[in-house]
Design a protein around this motif. Structure first.
Motif, mmCIF file in Angstrom:
data_model
loop_
_atom_site.group_PDB
_atom_site.id
_atom_site.type_symbol
_atom_site.label_atom_id
_atom_site.label_comp_id
_atom_site.label_asym_id
_atom_site.label_seq_id
_atom_site.Cartn_x
_atom_site.Cartn_y
_atom_site.Cartn_z
ATOM 1 N N THR A 1 0.840 -1.161 -0.260
ATOM 2 C CA THR A 1 -0.111 0.032 0.573
ATOM 3 C C THR A 1 0.384 1.278 -0.080
ATOM 4 O O THR A 1 0.853 2.218 -0.697
ATOM 5 C CB THR A 1 -0.679 -0.062 1.021
ATOM 6 O OG1 THR A 1 -1.898 -1.203 1.169
ATOM 7 C CG2 THR A 1 -1.568 1.376 1.080
ATOM 8 N N TYR A 2 1.233 1.254 0.640
ATOM 9 C CA TYR A 2 2.571 2.687 1.205
ATOM 10 C C TYR A 2 3.203 2.398 -0.303
ATOM 11 O O TYR A 2 3.148 3.608 -1.163
ATOM 12 C CB TYR A 2 3.831 1.816 1.612
ATOM 13 C CG TYR A 2 4.868 3.297 2.911
ATOM 14 C CD1 TYR A 2 4.313 3.980 3.610
ATOM 15 C CD2 TYR A 2 6.540 3.111 1.575
ATOM 16 C CE1 TYR A 2 5.287 4.793 3.888
ATOM 17 C CE2 TYR A 2 7.120 4.044 2.237
ATOM 18 C CZ TYR A 2 6.242 4.874 3.360
ATOM 19 O OH TYR A 2 7.611 5.782 3.496
ATOM 20 N N LEU A 3 4.337 1.804 -0.964
ATOM 21 C CA LEU A 3 4.184 1.684 -2.065
ATOM 22 C C LEU A 3 3.630 2.201 -3.525
ATOM 23 O O LEU A 3 3.889 3.049 -4.636
ATOM 24 C CB LEU A 3 5.252 0.236 -2.908
ATOM 25 C CG LEU A 3 6.495 0.321 -1.945
ATOM 26 C CD1 LEU A 3 7.768 -1.271 -2.128
ATOM 27 C CD2 LEU A 3 7.772 1.474 -2.136
ATOM 28 N N ALA A 4 2.150 1.911 -2.905
ATOM 29 C CA ALA A 4 1.888 2.729 -4.350
ATOM 30 C C ALA A 4 1.070 3.573 -3.926
ATOM 31 O O ALA A 4 0.673 4.185 -5.279
ATOM 32 C CB ALA A 4 0.237 1.108 -4.213
ATOM 33 N N SER A 5 1.604 4.360 -2.856
ATOM 34 C CA SER A 5 1.422 4.869 -2.704
ATOM 35 C C SER A 5 1.878 6.412 -3.033
ATOM 36 O O SER A 5 1.807 8.257 -3.718
ATOM 37 C CB SER A 5 0.589 6.066 -0.933
ATOM 38 O OG SER A 5 2.030 5.813 -0.832
ATOM 39 N N GLY A 6 3.003 5.749 -3.548
ATOM 40 C CA GLY A 6 4.846 7.042 -3.805
ATOM 41 C C GLY A 6 5.279 6.867 -3.628
ATOM 42 O O GLY A 6 6.206 7.812 -3.541
ATOM 43 N N ALA A 7 4.846 6.448 -2.088
ATOM 44 C CA ALA A 7 6.249 7.033 -1.049
ATOM 45 C C ALA A 7 7.476 5.644 -1.302
ATOM 46 O O ALA A 7 7.549 5.043 -2.046
ATOM 47 C CB ALA A 7 5.544 6.475 0.314
ATOM 48 N N ALA A 8 8.721 6.690 -0.692
ATOM 49 C CA ALA A 8 9.441 6.147 -0.893
ATOM 50 C C ALA A 8 10.152 5.775 0.875
ATOM 51 O O ALA A 8 9.447 5.771 1.897
ATOM 52 C CB ALA A 8 10.612 6.979 -1.733
ATOM 53 N N ARG A 9 11.012 5.044 0.525
ATOM 54 C CA ARG A 9 12.104 4.743 1.954
ATOM 55 C C ARG A 9 12.272 6.441 2.862
ATOM 56 O O ARG A 9 12.436 7.586 2.416
ATOM 57 C CB ARG A 9 13.869 4.227 1.670
ATOM 58 C CG ARG A 9 12.861 2.834 1.245
ATOM 59 C CD ARG A 9 15.002 2.691 1.085
ATOM 60 N NE ARG A 9 14.220 1.150 0.443
ATOM 61 C CZ ARG A 9 14.243 -0.173 0.883
ATOM 62 N NH1 ARG A 9 14.191 -0.377 1.710
ATOM 63 N NH2 ARG A 9 14.928 -1.316 0.382
ATOM 64 N N ASP A 10 11.479 5.896 4.273
ATOM 65 C CA ASP A 10 11.566 7.081 5.142
ATOM 66 C C ASP A 10 11.931 6.810 6.277
ATOM 67 O O ASP A 10 12.232 5.568 6.856
ATOM 68 C CB ASP A 10 10.490 7.172 5.392
ATOM 69 C CG ASP A 10 9.884 9.063 6.255
ATOM 70 O OD1 ASP A 10 10.064 8.513 6.956
ATOM 71 O OD2 ASP A 10 10.273 9.555 5.173
ATOM 72 N N ARG A 11 12.835 7.518 7.897
ATOM 73 C CA ARG A 11 13.386 6.832 8.973
ATOM 74 C C ARG A 11 12.272 6.977 9.119
ATOM 75 O O ARG A 11 12.829 6.044 10.877
ATOM 76 C CB ARG A 11 14.060 8.268 8.596
ATOM 77 C CG ARG A 11 15.718 8.424 8.822
ATOM 78 C CD ARG A 11 15.949 9.028 8.509
ATOM 79 N NE ARG A 11 17.344 9.882 8.130
ATOM 80 C CZ ARG A 11 18.270 9.369 8.203
ATOM 81 N NH1 ARG A 11 18.772 8.249 8.572
ATOM 82 N NH2 ARG A 11 19.944 9.400 7.081
ATOM 83 N N ILE A 12 10.919 7.071 9.386
ATOM 84 C CA ILE A 12 10.122 7.531 10.332
ATOM 85 C C ILE A 12 9.104 5.991 10.182
ATOM 86 O O ILE A 12 8.888 5.549 10.985
ATOM 87 C CB ILE A 12 9.266 9.025 9.663
ATOM 88 C CG1 ILE A 12 9.835 9.769 10.746
ATOM 89 C CG2 ILE A 12 7.349 8.523 10.286
ATOM 90 C CD1 ILE A 12 8.593 11.292 10.735
ATOM 91 N N THR A 13 9.375 5.622 9.125
ATOM 92 C CA THR A 13 8.800 4.152 8.724
ATOM 93 C C THR A 13 9.714 3.161 9.352
ATOM 94 O O THR A 13 8.720 2.348 9.131
ATOM 95 C CB THR A 13 8.492 4.183 6.653
ATOM 96 O OG1 THR A 13 7.788 5.488 6.483
ATOM 97 C CG2 THR A 13 7.664 3.383 6.704
ATOM 98 N N MET A 14 10.859 3.123 9.194
ATOM 99 C CA MET A 14 12.025 2.352 9.797
ATOM 100 C C MET A 14 10.863 1.497 10.621
ATOM 101 O O MET A 14 10.725 2.239 11.965
ATOM 102 C CB MET A 14 13.147 3.466 9.728
ATOM 103 C CG MET A 14 13.936 1.780 10.434
ATOM 104 S SD MET A 14 14.690 1.375 11.743
ATOM 105 C CE MET A 14 15.840 -0.286 11.309
ATOM 106 N N ASN A 15 11.633 0.869 11.538
ATOM 107 C CA ASN A 15 10.636 -0.493 12.602
ATOM 108 C C ASN A 15 11.424 0.097 13.953
ATOM 109 O O ASN A 15 10.866 -0.255 14.644
ATOM 110 C CB ASN A 15 10.743 -1.769 12.423
ATOM 111 C CG ASN A 15 11.858 -2.330 12.706
ATOM 112 O OD1 ASN A 15 12.046 -2.689 13.706
ATOM 113 N ND2 ASN A 15 12.892 -2.551 11.677
#
Length: 320
Positions: free
Chosen positions: A122-136
């Protein structure tokens, strides 16, 4: 010339069975403590140090509380989390950064995609990229930064093992495990990683659930158990266990490490030698069953099917 003695292989904890044929085996070590803290079951080498990976996070969260940071509820659970990167995880990390006057650029965990496979699509389909906040590990890093800012400790070096916060966490890990840290490495997120034995890891989780109410250790355990979806995610076995077995504290780590403590003081810890995550849930379910837990959630966690042509043709099953 004499041949050096080879260390014995750890026992097989799980088999990979496809179409009735055993095509692989996962070895590892596992320890179970009884309610008094004595070793009830030991498979493999349970007194030698391992890197517990993210199973250390509850102790790291207790460390930021001991530094004086006032966290509670979902925020404290997120500080001890390996979160799935779902929207509610990302939103709360961003909010916590803002509450403490911090920008995401202060985070020194690497940019990453959501840990959860479904959320990642879902995240990639939205066009989002790797992000520090997203890191587990972003919740843990946010808490470390906030504690350092509170104490006026350097923010630029908050991951240095010599940093005051990391020295404090080092002591918390040793106190909880009841043993000295054997080695300090670097975790996948860049934070210092303290090596202890599996027995020490089980003792640490036991100490968290049995700690006096209001202490940093008990506050961490209570927050994790009250808000398990912030510790893991909506589709993770740690969440299911803590939600459906009240009072249970559960946390997995990379390289197939797992620790669990029950409210009566019984605890377990194990590591699958080859680090295979597919063996983790069946081994965990079997260990819990041996401890007398036969809840539907334990059965659900233990199912790890194998697929062939879109059909279920086998499973990964525990064999101890």
């Amino acid at each position: 010339m004499s041949t050096p003695a080879l260390s014995p292989l750890p026992p097989v904890l799980a088999e990979v069975v496809r179409s009735g044929f055993v095509e692989g085996r996962h070895r590892g070590s596992l320890v179970v403590l009884d309610a008094d803290g004595a070793v009830e079951l030991a498979l493999g080498e349970v007194t030698e140090p391992v890197f517990p990976r993210s199973c250390n996070k509850p102790m790291q969260a207790a460390g930021v509380l001991r530094a004086g940071l006032d966290l509670a509820g979902e925020r404290l659970a997120l500080a001890a989390a390996s979160h799935s990167g779902e929207q509610f995880h990302r939103d709360l990390v961003a909010k916590m950064l803002d509450e403490h006057g911090l920008g995401a650029d202060r985070l020194q965990c690497p940019p990453d995609l959501p840990l959860d496979a479904e959320e990642r699509e879902t995240y990639l389909a939205s066009g989002a990229a790797r992000d520090r906040i997203t890191m587990n590990c972003s919740g843990k890093h946010t808490a470390m930064l906030a504690a350092s800012r509170l104490r006026d400790w350097p923010l630029e070096t908050y991951l240095d093992p010599a940093h005051p916060l990391q020295r404090l966490i080092h002591r918390v890990v040793e106190d909880a495990a009841g043993e000295q840290v054997a080695a300090v490495g670097t975790d996948g997120c860049g934070a210092p990683l303290m090596a202890i034995s599996l027995t020490g890891l089980a003792r640490a989780y036991r100490s968290l659930v049995l700690a006096e109410p209001g202490t940093p250790e008990r506050r961490v355990a209570d927050a994790m158990r009250a808000h398990p979806e912030y510790v893991a995610g909506t589709r993770r076995h740690d969440t299911w266990l803590m939600r459906e077995l009240p009072g249970t504290l559960s946390k997995m780590g990379a390289e197939a490490v797992q620790a669990v403590a029950l409210p009566d003081g019984r605890a377990l810890a194990f590591k699958v030698e080859d680090g295979s995550a597919r063996a983790l849930a069946p081994v965990l379910a079997r260990a819990l069953t041996l401890m007398g837990l036969r809840s539907p959630v334990v059965q659900r966690i233990g199912r790890t099917p194998l697929w062939g042509g879109g059909l279920e043709v086998g499973e990964v099953r525990a064999v101890f």
